[in-house]
Enzyme design. Structure first.
Site, mmCIF file in Angstrom:
data_model
loop_
_atom_site.group_PDB
_atom_site.id
_atom_site.type_symbol
_atom_site.label_atom_id
_atom_site.label_comp_id
_atom_site.label_asym_id
_atom_site.label_seq_id
_atom_site.Cartn_x
_atom_site.Cartn_y
_atom_site.Cartn_z
ATOM 1 N N ASP A 156 0.849 -1.197 0.000
ATOM 2 C CA ASP A 156 0.000 0.000 0.000
ATOM 3 C C ASP A 156 0.887 1.250 0.000
ATOM 4 O OD1 ASP A 156 -2.589 1.256 0.056
ATOM 5 O OD2 ASP A 156 -2.176 1.814 2.128
ATOM 6 N N GLU A 177 6.525 6.889 -3.999
ATOM 7 C CA GLU A 177 5.089 7.171 -4.174
ATOM 8 C C GLU A 177 4.748 8.661 -4.219
ATOM 9 O OE1 GLU A 177 3.860 5.216 -0.406
ATOM 10 O OE2 GLU A 177 2.787 7.071 0.034
ATOM 11 N N HIS A 197 -1.712 3.900 -1.183
ATOM 12 C CA HIS A 197 -1.698 4.387 0.207
ATOM 13 C C HIS A 197 -3.129 4.676 0.700
ATOM 14 C CE1 HIS A 197 1.476 6.277 3.067
ATOM 15 N NE2 HIS A 197 0.428 5.898 3.767
HETATM 16 C C1 COI Z 1 0.057 8.168 8.168
HETATM 17 O O1 COI Z 1 -0.858 8.459 8.934
HETATM 18 O O2 COI Z 1 1.234 8.451 8.458
HETATM 19 C C2 COI Z 1 -0.249 7.525 6.900
HETATM 20 O O3 COI Z 1 0.587 6.878 6.351
HETATM 21 C C3 COI Z 1 -1.573 7.768 6.286
HETATM 22 C C4 COI Z 1 -1.538 8.949 5.378
HETATM 23 C C5 COI Z 1 -1.597 8.560 3.955
HETATM 24 C C6 COI Z 1 -2.686 9.860 5.660
#
Ligand code: COI
Length: 334
Positions: free
Chosen positions: A261, A266, A299
């Site tokens: 994910d 990315e 993600h």
């Molecule tokens: C995080 O909360 O650090 C995440 O990886 C989620 C983000 C894509 C909102």
């Protein structure tokens, strides 16, 4: 006294929750923008008491120094990860930074297990076969999770939420973490080293934050220590996996399937509409996306209504608390 908070990078799905929060907190003037906090937008915060942000691109020293020069020292992230923040600039300027450590660990955990089940039941292969009118079973016979050992790397909130779900499937659980959770410790599920986890796991479920030390921890050497036919699940951070090494391990059949994910390159690619598959500007990513035994998602494990609600509300509450009291229970140590 009216407090001023500028909220950056507010998406359409966050807006209703931000409006709700604003209504519930009339003593705060909230200005929001869809734009991220960077050199071109930092000036919006000039009169603010605090900023609330979420973005995957870096919070650079340049931007942080500018914020500090405007006297804005309270920053609240709407997410968990703090790996993209220039720590030196944070310390030098005396910023107070909060995150949202638990907007919904279950969101990530449920998604991780969903992806594992998709891998085990070959759903990507069957979807493709069915779309082509091929309704045969063979050769895509599945494996059952209740017969497998799942190795959970890192037993923080998300790792522990995943363990609960894996247990529901009847899987055997082992785990590695530098910090042992007392409850899990009593159950005796911890192994002593990552290598032991690699050697004993049929599925590796990764839930560690990104640090300098664990960059590319899943590299050629790590893969060589794993069982043949291991499944890799990474809903955590792209930098944990050496993508080239993973591709080699997939080609060699060492890794039987992977659900990613996150991806080390990315930023600027995930959460973007390129209009067609061919236009995705990353050949290595496309290599992974094309494989039946690899599930790449942009993600999205966090992306549930509960999580988005909590990210907005908890971050706004934390920022208000920083402004009013100079403190918050969500303060991050740098
Ligand atoms: C995080 O909360 O650090 C995440 O990886 C989620 C983000 C894509 C909102």
């Amino acid at each position: 006294m009216i407090l001023k908070i500028v909220a950056y990078g507010i998406r359409a799905d966050e807006k209703p929750y931000l409006n709700e929060w604003s209504k519930a907190n009339p003593e705060v003037t909230v200005t929001s923008t869809g734009k991220l906090l960077d050199e071109t937008t930092v000036d919006l915060a000039k009169e603010a008491d605090g900023v609330v942000v979420y973005q995957q691109k870096p919070y650079t020293a340049n931007v942080l120094n500018k914020l500090a020069s405007y006297g804005v020292k309270n920053i609240s992230l709407r997410n968990v990860g703090v790996d993209n923040i220039d720590a030196t600039a944070v310390k030098q300027n005396g910023f107070k930074i909060t995150n949202v450590p638990a907007y919904s660990p279950q969101a990530i955990a449920e998604f991780t297990v969903t992806e594992l089940m998709r891998l085990l039941r070959n759903t990507k292969t069957f979807d493709r076969k069915i779309a082509n009118g091929d309704l045969r079973w063979a050769p895509d016979v599945a494996e059952e999770l209740n017969q497998m050992t799942v190795g959970v790397f890192a037993t923080g909130r998300i790792g522990r939420a995943a363990i609960q779900i894996y247990r529901g499937f009847g899987a055997k659980i082992i785990a590695y973490d530098v910090f042992h959770n007392p409850e899990l410790e009593k159950e005796g599920i911890y192994v002593d080293t990552p290598e032991e986890l690699y050697a004993k796991s049929d599925v590796l479920s990764i839930h560690a934050p990104a640090t300098k030390e664990n960059e590319h921890m899943l590299n050629d050497e790590a893969f060589s220590k794993m069982k043949d036919g291991v499944y890799i699940l990474n809903p955590a951070r792209g930098t944990l996996v050496d993508t080239d090494a993973l591709i080699r391990a997939l080609d060699a059949g060492k890794v039987k399937g992977a659900a990613l994910d996150v991806y080390e390159d990315e930023v600027g690619v995930f959460n973007t509409d390129f209009g067609s598959f061919d236009k995705i500007p990353d050949e290595r990513l496309k290599n992974l996306l094309k494989r039946d035994n690899v599930l790449v998602t942009p993600h999205i494990a966090f992306y549930t209504k509960k999580a988005v609600h909590n990210m907005v509300w908890f971050a706004m509450d934390a920022n208000k608390s920083l402004i009013e009291t100079g403190n918050s229970d969500k303060l991050v140590k740098f």
